[in-house]
Design a protein around this motif. Sequence first.
Motif, PDB file in Angstrom:
ATOM      1  N   ARG A 220       0.704  -1.605  -0.255  1.00 29.07           N
ATOM      2  CA  ARG A 220       0.035   0.118  -0.447  1.00 29.07           C
ATOM      3  C   ARG A 220       1.100   1.599  -0.502  1.00 29.07           C
ATOM      4  O   ARG A 220       1.934   1.567   0.542  1.00 29.07           O
ATOM      5  CB  ARG A 220      -1.009  -0.102   1.191  1.00 29.07           C
ATOM      6  CG  ARG A 220      -2.248  -1.398   1.490  1.00 29.07           C
ATOM      7  CD  ARG A 220      -2.806  -1.409   0.201  1.00 29.07           C
ATOM      8  NE  ARG A 220      -3.817  -2.254   0.697  1.00 29.07           N
ATOM      9  CZ  ARG A 220      -3.703  -3.862  -0.039  1.00 29.07           C
ATOM     10  NH1 ARG A 220      -2.658  -3.676  -1.021  1.00 29.07           N
ATOM     11  NH2 ARG A 220      -4.467  -4.042  -0.105  1.00 29.07           N
ATOM     12  N   GLN A 224      -3.231   5.223   1.296  1.00 32.57           N
ATOM     13  CA  GLN A 224      -3.948   4.219   1.526  1.00 32.57           C
ATOM     14  C   GLN A 224      -3.209   3.989   2.589  1.00 32.57           C
ATOM     15  O   GLN A 224      -2.873   2.929   3.021  1.00 32.57           O
ATOM     16  CB  GLN A 224      -2.843   3.115   0.436  1.00 32.57           C
ATOM     17  CG  GLN A 224      -3.752   3.162  -0.665  1.00 32.57           C
ATOM     18  CD  GLN A 224      -2.929   2.528  -1.956  1.00 32.57           C
ATOM     19  OE1 GLN A 224      -2.380   2.289  -2.204  1.00 32.57           O
ATOM     20  NE2 GLN A 224      -4.268   1.196  -2.278  1.00 32.57           N
ATOM     21  N   GLU A 230      -9.825  -2.547   5.663  1.00 31.15           N
ATOM     22  CA  GLU A 230      -9.219  -3.631   4.832  1.00 31.15           C
ATOM     23  C   GLU A 230      -8.965  -4.863   5.951  1.00 31.15           C
ATOM     24  O   GLU A 230      -8.808  -5.952   4.810  1.00 31.15           O
ATOM     25  CB  GLU A 230      -8.265  -3.059   4.252  1.00 31.15           C
ATOM     26  CG  GLU A 230      -7.225  -3.444   3.703  1.00 31.15           C
ATOM     27  CD  GLU A 230      -6.434  -2.979   2.959  1.00 31.15           C
ATOM     28  OE1 GLU A 230      -6.229  -3.538   1.730  1.00 31.15           O
ATOM     29  OE2 GLU A 230      -5.798  -2.021   3.678  1.00 31.15           O
TER      30      GLU A 230
END
Length: 363
Positions: A220, A224, A230
């Motif tokens: 990432r 992000q 997530e």
Amino acid sequence: MALVTTLLRSRVAAALASPHGVDHYLEQLNPMWAATDVRARVVAVRRETETPGACVATVTLQPTSTWRGHRAGQYVQVGVELPGSARRLTRCFSISSAASLPGEQITLTIRAHEEGQVSRFLVHDARPGQMVHLSQAAGDFTLHESAATPTNNRLLFITGGSGITPAMSIVRTLLRDGYDGRANRKVTFLHFARSEADQIFAAELAEIAAADNHVDVHLRYGDQVFSEFELRRLVPDHRETDTWVCGPGGLVDLVTEAYAGSDRLRVEFFKPPRVASGSTEGEVTFARSGQSAANDGASLLEQAEALGLKPEFGCRMGICFSCTSRKTDGTVRNILTGEESSLPDEDIRICVSAPVGDCSVDL
């Protein structure tokens, strides 16, 4: 050879070499000879990233025979004498290579911090053949799985920036030693970097991700940021998964919150968190310099520096003992453990000791 080593480490040899010690003389003959100390010769320096202000390099070291090896995930103290400096500076770095046996080569993957004299020297100025000083490996951020591990078939690593290095040491060890996803065991590797240009081990991670080795790599970049949502998508049962996290404090805080006190989480901090500080009452006196000031609760090292003093120090983490000084009077609190001591004329590590009320130090 074993007999020679035993003799060099004997009390008789120490007495004959006093006051310098056996290793002082061995080093003059050959820098790679040692009886008890650990030193290492720089073998190679390889650039990992070239981002301005954040260059990263991997330094390969050949330790002396006194090196006892390391477990994947551990760190080592590195001491260097910088050009023009009259003292040795010591800093801690995670070992990035797979677990080693006594005397084997190791690698350190280091980011050259703007304020870091040792890191900048190792990344930009170190050359093959130069010698550095080492401690033995230390640290508990290692591949130790809990008793409940058989109920969960996954290992999880969450890292940010240069916090990737101890996790890579563990993954490299798993792959080197024949990890092949037995019993459908899987590894999930989630890493956060500022940009693709800042990604450490980019080529190796791409190879690992492409190989059929049961290691899932998720990278990432930029904005992000870590989110529990997530994490649940990647590893739904993350709180029951043996997890290792290493990186900046903000990332560690978010991950710790997501685990809600689960004992399956292992954490490695770039700097040890302070669990206690001294009071802000009383006066601190640095007797030898004749300086004193109102106690502000910071460590004695920080308070000395605020007065313009320049005490000896190394790691600033309470590990290397370079900053040890004599407390002649008063009480101090260890800012890592909270333990207090009021013994007179005791040697303390001023980088992790904060005064509680009046305190006098021989500085």
